[in-house]
Design a protein around this motif. Structure first.
Motif, mmCIF file in Angstrom:
data_model
loop_
_atom_site.group_PDB
_atom_site.id
_atom_site.type_symbol
_atom_site.label_atom_id
_atom_site.label_comp_id
_atom_site.label_asym_id
_atom_site.label_seq_id
_atom_site.Cartn_x
_atom_site.Cartn_y
_atom_site.Cartn_z
ATOM 1 N N VAL A 143 26.332 -30.716 -23.238
ATOM 2 C CA VAL A 143 25.783 -31.284 -22.008
ATOM 3 C C VAL A 143 25.541 -30.197 -20.964
ATOM 4 O O VAL A 143 24.615 -30.289 -20.151
ATOM 5 C CB VAL A 143 26.715 -32.386 -21.453
ATOM 6 N N GLN A 144 26.345 -29.130 -20.974
ATOM 7 C CA GLN A 144 26.101 -28.024 -20.056
ATOM 8 C C GLN A 144 24.761 -27.357 -20.349
ATOM 9 O O GLN A 144 24.012 -27.012 -19.425
ATOM 10 C CB GLN A 144 27.241 -27.007 -20.160
ATOM 11 N N VAL A 145 24.461 -27.183 -21.628
ATOM 12 C CA VAL A 145 23.189 -26.558 -21.999
ATOM 13 C C VAL A 145 22.019 -27.480 -21.645
ATOM 14 O O VAL A 145 21.056 -27.048 -21.010
ATOM 15 C CB VAL A 145 23.176 -26.222 -23.506
ATOM 16 N N VAL A 146 22.095 -28.743 -22.042
ATOM 17 C CA VAL A 146 20.990 -29.678 -21.785
ATOM 18 C C VAL A 146 20.722 -29.807 -20.288
ATOM 19 O O VAL A 146 19.571 -29.808 -19.840
ATOM 20 C CB VAL A 146 21.295 -31.053 -22.405
ATOM 21 N N ALA A 147 21.795 -29.900 -19.490
ATOM 22 C CA ALA A 147 21.640 -30.058 -18.042
ATOM 23 C C ALA A 147 21.338 -28.741 -17.338
ATOM 24 O O ALA A 147 20.983 -28.744 -16.156
ATOM 25 C CB ALA A 147 22.915 -30.674 -17.460
ATOM 26 N N GLY A 148 21.473 -27.617 -18.047
ATOM 27 C CA GLY A 148 21.232 -26.320 -17.423
ATOM 28 C C GLY A 148 22.317 -25.928 -16.439
ATOM 29 O O GLY A 148 22.043 -25.283 -15.424
ATOM 30 N N VAL A 149 23.560 -26.295 -16.753
ATOM 31 C CA VAL A 149 24.701 -26.025 -15.880
ATOM 32 C C VAL A 149 25.560 -24.934 -16.505
ATOM 33 O O VAL A 149 26.148 -25.136 -17.573
ATOM 34 C CB VAL A 149 25.538 -27.301 -15.664
ATOM 35 N N THR A 150 25.639 -23.781 -15.866
ATOM 36 C CA THR A 150 26.436 -22.668 -16.389
ATOM 37 C C THR A 150 27.916 -23.026 -16.371
ATOM 38 O O THR A 150 28.410 -23.535 -15.361
ATOM 39 C CB THR A 150 26.212 -21.400 -15.548
ATOM 40 N N PRO A 151 28.659 -22.798 -17.458
ATOM 41 C CA PRO A 151 30.091 -23.112 -17.490
ATOM 42 C C PRO A 151 30.835 -22.540 -16.299
ATOM 43 O O PRO A 151 30.614 -21.390 -15.908
ATOM 44 C CB PRO A 151 30.560 -22.481 -18.804
ATOM 45 N N ILE A 152 31.703 -23.354 -15.723
ATOM 46 C CA ILE A 152 32.347 -23.003 -14.460
ATOM 47 C C ILE A 152 33.232 -21.776 -14.581
ATOM 48 O O ILE A 152 33.337 -20.986 -13.635
ATOM 49 C CB ILE A 152 33.159 -24.215 -13.928
ATOM 50 N N ASP A 153 33.870 -21.567 -15.740
ATOM 51 C CA ASP A 153 34.727 -20.389 -15.881
ATOM 52 C C ASP A 153 33.914 -19.100 -15.902
ATOM 53 O O ASP A 153 34.359 -18.068 -15.399
ATOM 54 C CB ASP A 153 35.600 -20.501 -17.135
ATOM 55 N N LEU A 154 32.692 -19.171 -16.460
ATOM 56 C CA LEU A 154 31.823 -17.995 -16.441
ATOM 57 C C LEU A 154 31.328 -17.703 -15.025
ATOM 58 O O LEU A 154 31.205 -16.535 -14.633
ATOM 59 C CB LEU A 154 30.638 -18.212 -17.387
ATOM 60 N N LEU A 155 31.052 -18.748 -14.252
ATOM 61 C CA LEU A 155 30.642 -18.549 -12.864
ATOM 62 C C LEU A 155 31.766 -17.944 -12.035
ATOM 63 O O LEU A 155 31.537 -17.070 -11.193
ATOM 64 C CB LEU A 155 30.207 -19.883 -12.254
ATOM 65 N N ALA A 156 32.998 -18.408 -12.276
ATOM 66 C CA ALA A 156 34.146 -17.875 -11.543
ATOM 67 C C ALA A 156 34.330 -16.400 -11.849
ATOM 68 O O ALA A 156 34.572 -15.578 -10.940
ATOM 69 C CB ALA A 156 35.404 -18.662 -11.892
ATOM 70 N N ASP A 157 34.228 -16.035 -13.110
ATOM 71 C CA ASP A 157 34.396 -14.628 -13.481
ATOM 72 C C ASP A 157 33.249 -13.784 -12.950
ATOM 73 O O ASP A 157 33.447 -12.610 -12.588
ATOM 74 C CB ASP A 157 34.481 -14.499 -15.000
ATOM 75 N N GLU A 158 32.067 -14.365 -12.855
ATOM 76 C CA GLU A 158 30.930 -13.636 -12.275
ATOM 77 C C GLU A 158 31.210 -13.300 -10.816
ATOM 78 O O GLU A 158 30.949 -12.178 -10.364
ATOM 79 C CB GLU A 158 29.667 -14.482 -12.391
ATOM 80 N N ARG A 159 31.744 -14.249 -10.085
ATOM 81 C CA ARG A 159 32.088 -13.986 -8.681
ATOM 82 C C ARG A 159 33.141 -12.895 -8.572
ATOM 83 O O ARG A 159 33.084 -12.053 -7.671
ATOM 84 C CB ARG A 159 32.590 -15.265 -8.022
ATOM 85 N N ARG A 160 34.108 -12.919 -9.474
ATOM 86 C CA ARG A 160 35.156 -11.892 -9.448
ATOM 87 C C ARG A 160 34.561 -10.515 -9.712
ATOM 88 O O ARG A 160 34.886 -9.543 -9.008
ATOM 89 C CB ARG A 160 36.221 -12.211 -10.500
ATOM 90 N N ARG A 161 33.656 -10.410 -10.662
ATOM 91 C CA ARG A 161 33.051 -9.116 -10.986
ATOM 92 C C ARG A 161 32.198 -8.607 -9.830
ATOM 93 O O ARG A 161 32.198 -7.409 -9.517
ATOM 94 C CB ARG A 161 32.205 -9.234 -12.261
ATOM 95 N N ILE A 162 31.472 -9.516 -9.192
ATOM 96 C CA ILE A 162 30.661 -9.111 -8.031
ATOM 97 C C ILE A 162 31.567 -8.613 -6.910
ATOM 98 O O ILE A 162 31.261 -7.612 -6.242
ATOM 99 C CB ILE A 162 29.792 -10.290 -7.554
ATOM 100 N N HIS A 163 32.687 -9.294 -6.705
ATOM 101 C CA HIS A 163 33.631 -8.873 -5.660
ATOM 102 C C HIS A 163 34.190 -7.483 -5.947
ATOM 103 O O HIS A 163 34.342 -6.666 -5.029
ATOM 104 C CB HIS A 163 34.771 -9.887 -5.570
ATOM 105 N N LEU A 164 34.479 -7.199 -7.202
ATOM 106 C CA LEU A 164 35.024 -5.885 -7.558
ATOM 107 C C LEU A 164 34.001 -4.769 -7.360
ATOM 108 O O LEU A 164 34.376 -3.609 -7.207
ATOM 109 C CB LEU A 164 35.498 -5.893 -9.017
#
Length: 341
Positions: A142-163
């Motif tokens: 359902v994440q793929v069909v709806a085009g919703v990026t998994p929340i744990d990947l988004l959280a880690d993306e924010r952490r990497r940007i912060h670093l």
């Protein structure tokens, strides 16, 4: 503090003992002549800090708040009608803001499956409302069909940007980290064991989520997930007692009624397949409609149909019209013998 003419508001003061040691953490402490008992969790700048800094309390609280928002927004999003998926996705982003608050601090906690499951369950509910999917659809699909990026990947993306905040090109950093997130999502989707029919149709998550045209709907989502008006699926959820294709059964009954055909043994040789989404796609019942569609967009196989849809808006509309016509016909026939009330 006294030397700077500052004082504590004792009624607002909380204390938490941060330690992983197995000791008594509920300690009575004296502050400015008043007794305060240490807490297991305190709220600091909107983030719940627990004694072990596991952030489980924060994730649970954020998930509960986001679930309440999803519930309220969901009432605005009927399966048929209502806002378009793009508008639904925009509304549901408010839940991402709740779930991802302070993710730069606690993103590492999502390495534990228990934590990911707790926060993913809320996002899954929102994704189901975006694409009007059955609640039985797995989270990865359902994440793929709806085009919703998994929340744990988004959280880690924010952490990497912060670093990488010290770098002088924030736009470039965000673009690079988003590419890394999409790469990780693609690798996860390729190795995932759930939602394999969806994976057979949608190969690249980046191409699908960044397409320039086409919206999913209640009927198209059924085709993309395999959860819908398919007798094998309806049997799994207890809505029918027979998973075989009822159209093929009708055809066999007609052949049996013809004595000459029966003598030739045609009826005995006609197999009645299980009615899943693939059989519906290939069922003789829809041969005429399918032939017209092939004349318009070209040969269609499960591995190529989504690529055809994304080529042009005309292809998308033609395939969407075909899927809706087939599933609406099956929906009208849902009261056939074999279906329970």
């Amino acid at each position: 503090m006294g030397s700077r003419s500052l004082s504590l508001a004792i009624q607002k003061t909380e204390i938490v003992l941060l330690t992983r040691k197995r000791i008594d953490r509920n300690i009575q402490m004296l502050v400015d002549g008043q007794s305060i008992i240490t807490s297991d969790v305190i709220k600091y700048l909107g983030v719940m800090l627990d004694v072990k800094l596991s952030f489980w309390a924060h994730i649970c609280k954020a998930a509960d708040r986001a679930a309440a928002v999803v519930g309220r927004l969901g009432r605005l999003m009927a399966n048929i009608g209502g806002p378009s998926p793009s508008k639904r996705r925009l509304l549901m982003r408010t839940t991402d803001a709740i779930l991802l608050y302070g993710a730069e601090v606690w993103a590492d906690a999502l390495k534990f499956q228990k934590y990911r499951t707790r926060i993913e369950s809320v996002q899954r509910r929102g994704a189901l409302r975006i694409c009007s999917g059955y609640r039985t659809v797995s989270a990865p699909a359902v994440q793929v069909v709806a085009g919703v990026t998994p929340i744990d990947l988004l959280a880690d993306e924010r952490r990497r940007i912060h670093l990488r905040k010290a770098e002088n090109a924030p736009t470039v950093v965000k673009k690079e980290e988003r590419e890394e997130t999409m790469r990780r999502w693609q690798n996860r989707w390729r190795s995932e064991s759930r939602g394999r029919w969806t994976a057979r149709l949608i190969h690249g998550v980046k191409e699908w989520t960044e397409r320039v045209h086409g919206e999913v709907n209640y009927y198209l989502t059924q085709f993309l997930t395999g959860h819908g008006y398919f007798w094998s699926f309806l049997k799994k959820i207890g809505r029918t007692t027979d998973s075989r294709c009822l159209y093929c059964q009708q055809q066999r009954d007609r052949i049996t009624d013809d004595e000459q055909q029966d003598q030739d043994g045609v009826a005995e040789g006609l197999e009645i397949e299980e009615d899943d989404v693939y059989h519906t796609h290939m069922c003789p019942r829809w041969e005429r409609m399918r032939s017209s569609l092939i004349d318009e967009v070209g040969e269609l196989q499960p591995e190529t149909i989504v690529n055809k849809m994304m080529e042009t808006k005309e292809n998308w509309d033609a395939i969407n019209t075909y899927v809706m016509a087939v599933l609406k016909e099956k929906e009208r026939n849902r009261d056939w013998e074999g279906l329970t009330s």
